[in-house]
Write an enzyme that holds these catalytic residues in place. Structure first.
Site, PDB file in Angstrom:
ATOM      1  N   GLU A 186       4.918  -8.349   2.413  1.00 27.88           N
ATOM      2  CA  GLU A 186       5.916  -8.155   1.450  1.00 27.88           C
ATOM      3  C   GLU A 186       6.363  -9.505   0.732  1.00 27.88           C
ATOM      4  O   GLU A 186       6.399  -9.837  -0.155  1.00 27.88           O
ATOM      5  CB  GLU A 186       7.207  -7.138   1.718  1.00 27.88           C
ATOM      6  CG  GLU A 186       6.997  -6.087   2.130  1.00 27.88           C
ATOM      7  CD  GLU A 186       8.068  -5.259   3.079  1.00 27.88           C
ATOM      8  OE1 GLU A 186       9.090  -4.912   2.257  1.00 27.88           O
ATOM      9  OE2 GLU A 186       8.062  -5.325   4.330  1.00 27.88           O
TER      10      GLU A 186
ATOM     11  N   TYR B 119       8.672   5.084   9.144  1.00 30.07           N
ATOM     12  CA  TYR B 119       8.379   4.198   7.776  1.00 30.07           C
ATOM     13  C   TYR B 119       9.840   4.581   7.072  1.00 30.07           C
ATOM     14  O   TYR B 119       9.837   4.849   5.953  1.00 30.07           O
ATOM     15  CB  TYR B 119       7.372   5.009   7.273  1.00 30.07           C
ATOM     16  CG  TYR B 119       6.450   4.398   6.123  1.00 30.07           C
ATOM     17  CD1 TYR B 119       6.144   3.066   6.282  1.00 30.07           C
ATOM     18  CD2 TYR B 119       6.364   4.925   4.986  1.00 30.07           C
ATOM     19  CE1 TYR B 119       5.189   2.538   5.319  1.00 30.07           C
ATOM     20  CE2 TYR B 119       5.620   4.393   4.126  1.00 30.07           C
ATOM     21  CZ  TYR B 119       5.065   3.103   4.063  1.00 30.07           C
ATOM     22  OH  TYR B 119       4.275   2.515   3.203  1.00 30.07           O
TER      23      TYR B 119
ATOM     24  N   TYR C 132      -7.326   2.969   6.580  1.00 32.05           N
ATOM     25  CA  TYR C 132      -6.028   3.647   6.700  1.00 32.05           C
ATOM     26  C   TYR C 132      -6.413   5.306   5.642  1.00 32.05           C
ATOM     27  O   TYR C 132      -5.354   6.175   5.994  1.00 32.05           O
ATOM     28  CB  TYR C 132      -4.901   3.281   6.063  1.00 32.05           C
ATOM     29  CG  TYR C 132      -4.322   3.214   4.647  1.00 32.05           C
ATOM     30  CD1 TYR C 132      -5.091   2.694   3.683  1.00 32.05           C
ATOM     31  CD2 TYR C 132      -3.371   4.185   4.277  1.00 32.05           C
ATOM     32  CE1 TYR C 132      -4.710   2.757   2.449  1.00 32.05           C
ATOM     33  CE2 TYR C 132      -3.158   4.280   2.874  1.00 32.05           C
ATOM     34  CZ  TYR C 132      -3.859   3.556   2.071  1.00 32.05           C
ATOM     35  OH  TYR C 132      -3.650   3.719   0.546  1.00 32.05           O
TER      36      TYR C 132
ATOM     37  N   ASP D 218       5.658  -4.561  15.416  1.00 33.35           N
ATOM     38  CA  ASP D 218       4.419  -3.723  15.072  1.00 33.35           C
ATOM     39  C   ASP D 218       3.639  -4.565  14.506  1.00 33.35           C
ATOM     40  O   ASP D 218       3.198  -4.352  13.317  1.00 33.35           O
ATOM     41  CB  ASP D 218       4.975  -2.590  14.247  1.00 33.35           C
ATOM     42  CG  ASP D 218       3.808  -1.631  14.028  1.00 33.35           C
ATOM     43  OD1 ASP D 218       2.758  -1.534  14.631  1.00 33.35           O
ATOM     44  OD2 ASP D 218       3.738  -0.961  12.971  1.00 33.35           O
TER      45      ASP D 218
ATOM     46  N   THR E  53       9.232  -0.714   9.559  1.00 31.77           N
ATOM     47  CA  THR E  53       9.556  -2.028   8.991  1.00 31.77           C
ATOM     48  C   THR E  53      10.820  -1.843   8.181  1.00 31.77           C
ATOM     49  O   THR E  53      11.001  -1.165   7.432  1.00 31.77           O
ATOM     50  CB  THR E  53       8.753  -2.781   8.184  1.00 31.77           C
ATOM     51  OG1 THR E  53       7.337  -2.419   8.933  1.00 31.77           O
ATOM     52  CG2 THR E  53       9.030  -4.094   7.829  1.00 31.77           C
TER      53      THR E  53
ATOM     54  N   ARG F  64      -1.188   0.969  -3.618  1.00 30.98           N
ATOM     55  CA  ARG F  64      -1.383   1.906  -4.437  1.00 30.98           C
ATOM     56  C   ARG F  64      -0.485   1.758  -5.919  1.00 30.98           C
ATOM     57  O   ARG F  64       0.529   2.319  -5.660  1.00 30.98           O
ATOM     58  CB  ARG F  64      -0.916   3.461  -4.204  1.00 30.98           C
ATOM     59  CG  ARG F  64      -1.736   3.863  -2.991  1.00 30.98           C
ATOM     60  CD  ARG F  64      -0.945   4.969  -2.430  1.00 30.98           C
ATOM     61  NE  ARG F  64       0.238   4.894  -2.278  1.00 30.98           N
ATOM     62  CZ  ARG F  64       0.608   4.547  -0.966  1.00 30.98           C
ATOM     63  NH1 ARG F  64      -0.204   4.389  -0.032  1.00 30.98           N
ATOM     64  NH2 ARG F  64       1.940   4.324  -0.799  1.00 30.98           N
TER      65      ARG F  64
END
Lengths: 441, 441
Positions: free
Chosen positions: B385, B142, B256, B245, B371, B156
């Site tokens: 995004e 990540y 998640y 992905d 990504t 979040r």
């Protein structure tokens, strides 16, 4: 769901006396498989079945002509080094082999057969094991709501059980390369954690823990893009073993958001050598229920079969032997006991959920059940729970205390099934000892 | 770190004219490897190297005696069906093979050699590929802070970037069984999600996305319990490819917490066939920096080498072709572009962190970069995004709009490197098309 048959008959006994002892994990009603060889030899591994205190070498059984009449695939699989070729064959073949082994090992077997079989026995205390098969993918679930609630309350006091928990079997991908066979000791892992410090540091794990789990070995797979329906799910499972999901709690607390546990788990996962088949577990099935005030399962996770006997009553226990115990030749002590019957999700729900998006399972994949903790705090399957996050040290019978594991601690998990009218069967054990951390260069 | 050598010389040209075109991904300075065979044949796969618009069959090269003098392991590896035997050999062997192939394919090669090699060529548009090797474990990182911050602000809003992000390379275990080679189309996955509903439901994913990533193929592994130091890390990497992905954002948001992405990712991951070696990337290295107001790396993730040239400037791009584009024979359009040079963590930091707890990597393991999004919003490597979580539809050049992927959409990722004084090299592409969801039974 597998029906009870002659192999489950509690009256059945073996010509091998050690199999008939009431405390044996491996009576003739069990017949679990492993990959083994004579200890400290350089012989190739081969597959065997546990009976009493012996291993029956299936390669020798096949060579002796005692499997004649079984499908050729079964006989070929008995000549292989791991269980994978057998696992790939499916339930009909697994049942045929079990039925034959039950006949061969029973007190009714003829003298010629018994003589041949005796030559194929090897005492369990003179063999070593390897993993039952090369693990493909390893997925760890989180199926004990008691564990999830207790651990959640430590990591997220304001929000212990997340909204998804009662709707789907929560799981995550685990590390397959570091799955090892019982008996492998390991150095305390290094890692980065930030407890009690303004910035994180690298150092030996300070909150090392075990997790009391079952391992599920996938037999037959499913094609990518083809989900497995709930009533077909169990037919894909070859069998179960014991699994210790060693966990570094300080690393876990620091790293796990937002992508889940990673290095806190990937340093080691230990499996017991013996794989108990779903057929052997048939007498120990139990209803699976949801109370009316809980969310009811979505259609794809529900069926009359699941409700009637989706659960399995497998008793599980953790033992701890400390370095001082060993020096004093004292036995270890039991830390807790629980049962898989309290799992919030069944084996079939785990497997069906895993494939509902089209994900392919393959022969040799491993599913972990997640830590099996019972409803009572003392039934917790991890030190994290038993010590309330390290705040309440456990007083051991030997006078020592524990919050988390110390160097020299040996943890042993055991499992067994017992039910009225059935012969008790056992899983054997999975064990491992914590060695001091290696200095980091 | 690999030094520049004669194989990188930008003046070097090949006797194969298509390799000398300025826009070729596969000039003689690149020499990436794949596993291939003639399209729609039942021949065994074999390994080859890309040159211009051709594949050079390494089995035929070896049989032709053109690898004489190289280590026996290299010659054996060239006779195998996948890259794994070559990947296991290590940097010295990889360099020796690259140097020989560079000589053989260069304009300076003698006529007899060229004739032999021409017989071992196969046009790229007449071959099909399989995965470069069987993937062992797959770990997805990540590493783009721009991606992590933008996605974090959607999942979040009050807490987009978690405290651990700037201290350790965050990653998680991915699903290896559903990693497929470029070109495999797939049905929109089913899954459980709770968006806009009081209780969750099972249904086709409604927020299907791609992720623009690099794949890292591990060559040589490390033993369980033996961490890899930061300056040794890159020598374990065989090479890089492109990785999509595919992600189901509605399933991800629901599932998640607390254990990370699971079914939202495990339905498919696509890899490009060509593996570009670390040696081919040597001219495109760049310094890796941390601004003084950011946390500086812990010692185990830091070294002068990492600071001097730990980064790699690999340009990445996403193209979308819709069903209507195809019907109208219109080309797709580029959605975004970014570079791996903006990654917050380097390849060596990912690999070293992965092993710091003793976790063993094995030949054929796959690491995803996560990504790759650049600092500007339009450089984002996912629709999540680009559409700001589905709130701002993208206006496509063909008049259509997109928040997430629709049935019939084909996504293609491309990668390449260019730098002053060096020959441009490319990664080829990875592509896949979304088919309608299968009805759930």
């Amino acid at each position: 769901m597998i029906e009870l048959n002659q192999t489950h008959n509690p009256e059945l006994s073996s010509w091998l006396e050690s199999a008939n002892r009431a405390d044996s994990d491996f009576p003739i009603q069990n017949l679990p498989y492993a990959s083994f060889r004579p200890v400290a030899s350089d012989q190739p591994f081969r597959i065997g079945v546990a009976i009493g205190d012996q291993v029956l070498d299936l390669q020798q059984v096949a060579h002796g002509g005692l499997l004649t009449g079984l499908p050729a695939g079964v006989i070929n699989a008995c000549n292989c080094e791991t269980l994978k070729p057998l696992m790939e064959l499916g339930q009909t073949c697994w049942s045929a082999l079990r039925a034959r082994l039950s006949e061969l090992l029973s007190s009714n077997a003829d003298a010629v057969t018994v003589d041949k079989l005796k030559a194929a026995l090897c005492p369990q205390d003179e063999v070593e094991y390897q993993l039952p098969c090369q693990i493909g993918d390893y997925t760890d679930f989180y199926t004990s709501i008691h564990h999830a609630t207790r651990v959640g309350s430590l990591f997220r006091p304001d929000n212990p059980l997340l909204p998804n928990y009662q709707w789907i079997p929560i799981g995550y991908h685990g590390r397959a390369s570091s799955v090892v066979i019982s008996g492998q000791d390991f150095q305390r892992p290094q890692g980065t954690r930030a407890a009690d410090a303004p910035t994180p540091t690298l150092g030996p794990c300070q909150r090392l823990d075990y997790e009391l789990e079952l391992g599920v070995l996938v037999g037959t797979g499913n094609a990518l893009g083809s989900p497995v329906g709930i009533d077909q799910a169990e037919s894909h499972i070859f069998g179960l073993c014991l699994l210790n999901d060693w966990s570094a709690r300080d690393l876990q607390a620091w790293e796990y958001q937002p992508l889940g546990p990673f290095l806190s788990k990937s340093f080691l996962t230990s499996l017991s050598p013996w794989v108990v088949t779903m057929e052997a577990l048939a007498p120990f099935r139990a209803p699976w229920t949801r109370s009316p005030d809980e969310p009811q399962p979505l259609d794809y996770l529900d069926s009359p079969q699941v409700r009637q006997h989706g659960a399995v009553d497998i008793r599980l226990a953790v033992e701890l032997e400390t370095a001082r115990d060993r020096e004093a030749s004292r036995p270890g002590q039991q830390l807790s006991q629980s049962s898989f019957v309290d799992s919030y999700w069944t084996l079939s729900q785990m497997l069906t959920h895993h494939t509902v998006n089209g994900c392919n399972l393959q022969p040799g994949d491993l599913l972990g059940s997640g830590t099996q903790s019972g409803p009572q705090p003392e039934e917790s399957g991890s030190l994290l729970e038993l010590s309330q996050g390290g705040k309440q040290p456990l007083q051991l019978a030997n006078g020592e205390q524990r919050t988390f594991l110390e160097d020299g601690d040996r943890v042993t998990l055991r499992g067994w099934c017992e039910a009225p009218g059935s012969r008790r069967i056992g899983f054997g054990s999975v064990t491992g000892c914590v060695l001091p951390a290696r200095p980091h260069h």
